[in-house]
Scaffold this motif. Structure first.
Motif, PDB file in Angstrom:
ATOM      1  N   LEU A   1       0.803  -1.098  -0.019  1.00 47.65           N
ATOM      2  CA  LEU A   1      -0.028   0.055   0.030  1.00 47.65           C
ATOM      3  C   LEU A   1       0.956   1.217   0.111  1.00 47.65           C
ATOM      4  O   LEU A   1       0.574   2.360  -0.482  1.00 47.65           O
ATOM      5  CB  LEU A   1      -1.116  -0.008   1.176  1.00 47.65           C
ATOM      6  N   LEU A   2       2.127   1.284   0.628  1.00 47.82           N
ATOM      7  CA  LEU A   2       3.115   2.346   0.790  1.00 47.82           C
ATOM      8  C   LEU A   2       3.774   2.336  -0.759  1.00 47.82           C
ATOM      9  O   LEU A   2       3.877   3.534  -1.245  1.00 47.82           O
ATOM     10  CB  LEU A   2       4.055   2.151   1.856  1.00 47.82           C
ATOM     11  N   THR A   3       4.117   1.436  -1.298  1.00 50.34           N
ATOM     12  CA  THR A   3       4.823   1.352  -2.485  1.00 50.34           C
ATOM     13  C   THR A   3       4.061   1.515  -3.928  1.00 50.34           C
ATOM     14  O   THR A   3       4.610   2.437  -4.684  1.00 50.34           O
ATOM     15  CB  THR A   3       6.024   0.354  -2.502  1.00 50.34           C
ATOM     16  N   ARG A   4       3.036   0.795  -3.989  1.00 46.83           N
ATOM     17  CA  ARG A   4       2.000   0.716  -5.183  1.00 46.83           C
ATOM     18  C   ARG A   4       2.854   0.400  -6.575  1.00 46.83           C
ATOM     19  O   ARG A   4       2.536   1.200  -7.483  1.00 46.83           O
ATOM     20  CB  ARG A   4       1.232   1.953  -5.067  1.00 46.83           C
ATOM     21  N   PHE A   5       3.802  -0.419  -6.492  1.00 44.85           N
ATOM     22  CA  PHE A   5       4.561  -0.745  -7.600  1.00 44.85           C
ATOM     23  C   PHE A   5       3.539  -1.553  -8.727  1.00 44.85           C
ATOM     24  O   PHE A   5       2.911  -2.364  -8.180  1.00 44.85           O
ATOM     25  CB  PHE A   5       5.787  -1.644  -7.498  1.00 44.85           C
ATOM     26  N   GLU A   6       3.498  -1.298  -9.992  1.00 43.22           N
ATOM     27  CA  GLU A   6       2.799  -1.790 -10.912  1.00 43.22           C
ATOM     28  C   GLU A   6       3.199  -3.203 -11.037  1.00 43.22           C
ATOM     29  O   GLU A   6       4.403  -3.512 -11.197  1.00 43.22           O
ATOM     30  CB  GLU A   6       2.406  -0.972 -12.095  1.00 43.22           C
TER      31      GLU A   6
ATOM     32  N   HIS B   1      -5.964  -1.646  -4.392  1.00 43.62           N
ATOM     33  CA  HIS B   1      -4.516  -1.254  -4.411  1.00 43.62           C
ATOM     34  C   HIS B   1      -3.630  -2.203  -3.775  1.00 43.62           C
ATOM     35  O   HIS B   1      -2.614  -2.331  -4.585  1.00 43.62           O
ATOM     36  CB  HIS B   1      -4.611  -0.056  -3.444  1.00 43.62           C
ATOM     37  N   TYR B   2      -4.088  -3.011  -2.787  1.00 45.37           N
ATOM     38  CA  TYR B   2      -3.166  -3.820  -2.363  1.00 45.37           C
ATOM     39  C   TYR B   2      -2.697  -5.070  -3.647  1.00 45.37           C
ATOM     40  O   TYR B   2      -1.793  -5.390  -3.758  1.00 45.37           O
ATOM     41  CB  TYR B   2      -3.748  -4.628  -1.224  1.00 45.37           C
ATOM     42  N   ASP B   3      -3.999  -5.374  -4.273  1.00 42.00           N
ATOM     43  CA  ASP B   3      -3.769  -6.434  -5.064  1.00 42.00           C
ATOM     44  C   ASP B   3      -3.091  -6.227  -6.239  1.00 42.00           C
ATOM     45  O   ASP B   3      -2.475  -7.200  -6.989  1.00 42.00           O
ATOM     46  CB  ASP B   3      -5.321  -7.019  -5.569  1.00 42.00           C
ATOM     47  N   ALA B   4      -3.178  -4.810  -6.903  1.00 40.12           N
ATOM     48  CA  ALA B   4      -2.581  -4.440  -8.030  1.00 40.12           C
ATOM     49  C   ALA B   4      -0.921  -4.147  -7.794  1.00 40.12           C
ATOM     50  O   ALA B   4      -0.477  -3.950  -8.701  1.00 40.12           O
ATOM     51  CB  ALA B   4      -3.418  -3.200  -8.476  1.00 40.12           C
ATOM     52  N   SER B   5      -0.797  -4.087  -6.615  1.00 45.32           N
ATOM     53  CA  SER B   5       0.667  -3.556  -6.220  1.00 45.32           C
ATOM     54  C   SER B   5       1.712  -5.050  -6.365  1.00 45.32           C
ATOM     55  O   SER B   5       1.094  -6.080  -5.726  1.00 45.32           O
ATOM     56  CB  SER B   5       0.845  -2.929  -4.975  1.00 45.32           C
ATOM     57  N   SER B   6       2.534  -4.898  -6.875  1.00 50.55           N
ATOM     58  CA  SER B   6       3.609  -6.124  -6.744  1.00 50.55           C
ATOM     59  C   SER B   6       4.721  -6.364  -5.828  1.00 50.55           C
ATOM     60  O   SER B   6       5.152  -7.387  -5.949  1.00 50.55           O
ATOM     61  CB  SER B   6       4.327  -5.933  -8.255  1.00 50.55           C
ATOM     62  N   PHE B   7       5.192  -5.244  -5.379  1.00 50.14           N
ATOM     63  CA  PHE B   7       6.227  -5.316  -4.391  1.00 50.14           C
ATOM     64  C   PHE B   7       5.988  -5.195  -2.994  1.00 50.14           C
ATOM     65  O   PHE B   7       5.177  -4.562  -2.326  1.00 50.14           O
ATOM     66  CB  PHE B   7       7.246  -4.195  -4.666  1.00 50.14           C
ATOM     67  N   PRO B   8       6.395  -6.245  -2.099  1.00 47.87           N
ATOM     68  CA  PRO B   8       7.098  -7.421  -2.416  1.00 47.87           C
ATOM     69  C   PRO B   8       5.975  -8.627  -2.934  1.00 47.87           C
ATOM     70  O   PRO B   8       4.892  -8.495  -2.766  1.00 47.87           O
ATOM     71  CB  PRO B   8       7.654  -7.687  -1.406  1.00 47.87           C
ATOM     72  N   SER B   9       6.598  -9.792  -3.191  1.00 50.79           N
ATOM     73  CA  SER B   9       5.677 -10.934  -3.489  1.00 50.79           C
ATOM     74  C   SER B   9       5.402 -11.802  -2.099  1.00 50.79           C
ATOM     75  O   SER B   9       6.185 -12.058  -1.737  1.00 50.79           O
ATOM     76  CB  SER B   9       6.591 -11.807  -4.440  1.00 50.79           C
ATOM     77  N   ALA B  10       4.119 -11.543  -1.945  1.00 51.18           N
ATOM     78  CA  ALA B  10       3.658 -12.176  -0.538  1.00 51.18           C
ATOM     79  C   ALA B  10       3.637 -13.658  -0.887  1.00 51.18           C
ATOM     80  O   ALA B  10       3.891 -14.576   0.057  1.00 51.18           O
ATOM     81  CB  ALA B  10       2.226 -11.911  -0.445  1.00 51.18           C
ATOM     82  N   HIS B  11       3.272 -14.243  -2.117  1.00 54.18           N
ATOM     83  CA  HIS B  11       3.495 -15.753  -2.237  1.00 54.18           C
ATOM     84  C   HIS B  11       4.987 -16.204  -1.937  1.00 54.18           C
ATOM     85  O   HIS B  11       5.070 -17.318  -1.175  1.00 54.18           O
ATOM     86  CB  HIS B  11       3.354 -16.160  -3.748  1.00 54.18           C
ATOM     87  N   THR B  12       5.988 -15.441  -2.349  1.00 51.69           N
ATOM     88  CA  THR B  12       7.204 -16.009  -2.198  1.00 51.69           C
ATOM     89  C   THR B  12       7.867 -15.655  -0.821  1.00 51.69           C
ATOM     90  O   THR B  12       8.528 -16.650  -0.354  1.00 51.69           O
ATOM     91  CB  THR B  12       8.229 -14.852  -3.059  1.00 51.69           C
TER      92      THR B  12
END
Length: 151
Positions: free
Chosen positions: A52-57, A72-83
């Motif tokens: 939510l703070l970085t909002r990288f595409e 907003h959370y779902d569209a942000s890529s950084f960091p990878s929560a799965h990893t």
């Protein structure tokens, strides 16, 4: 076949997988199970705040407009929560059950999830590297806390 493999690997990074596995594993090895549950919750919180703070595409454009906090959370890529989740599980496994063969299997699975996130165009390499470091660091800190509470 490749897409099916990516979906299977993606599943190993989901919160449901780790919470269910944590409960099941706690019966076998309570420290590992409790560590997995705490790590899953903590990683969700940390990743949500950072995203939510970085909002990288993401590499692939997100199909839905960013109208809610979750979008907003779902569209942000950084960091990878799965990893981050699977790296935390792998690190916790190493701390609690230091078996080299089991650790190597977990490490290969971690690399597979990281690969699936990049190959599926959900993340950039920087996202999965940050997620792996976040997950391993979280597991390290939680393991120390758990050992102090229950020696």
């Amino acid at each position: 076949m490749h897409k099916v493999l990516l979906k299977i690997l993606d599943f190993f990074g989901t919160p449901l997988c780790y919470l269910a596995l944590g409960v099941a594993v706690a019966i076998w090895h309570w420290q590992f199970g409790v560590g997995m549950i705490f790590a899953s919750v903590l990683i969700e919180l940390i990743c949500a705040i950072v995203k939510l703070l970085t909002r990288f595409e993401r590499p692939a454009p997100h199909p839905f407009p960013r109208t809610t906090l979750y979008s907003h959370y779902d569209a942000s890529s950084f960091p990878s929560a799965h990893t981050a989740r699977i790296a935390a599980c792998t690190a916790m496994l190493y701390f609690c059950v230091p078996d080299v063969r089991l650790g190597l299997v977990a490490l290969v699975l971690t690399a597979g999830v990281a690969y699936s996130r990049v190959a599926g165009r959900h993340h950039y390499v920087r996202d999965v590297v940050a997620g792996a470091l976040l997950g391993a660091g979280t597991a390290y800190l939680l393991n120390g806390w758990i050992e102090r509470l229950w020696p």
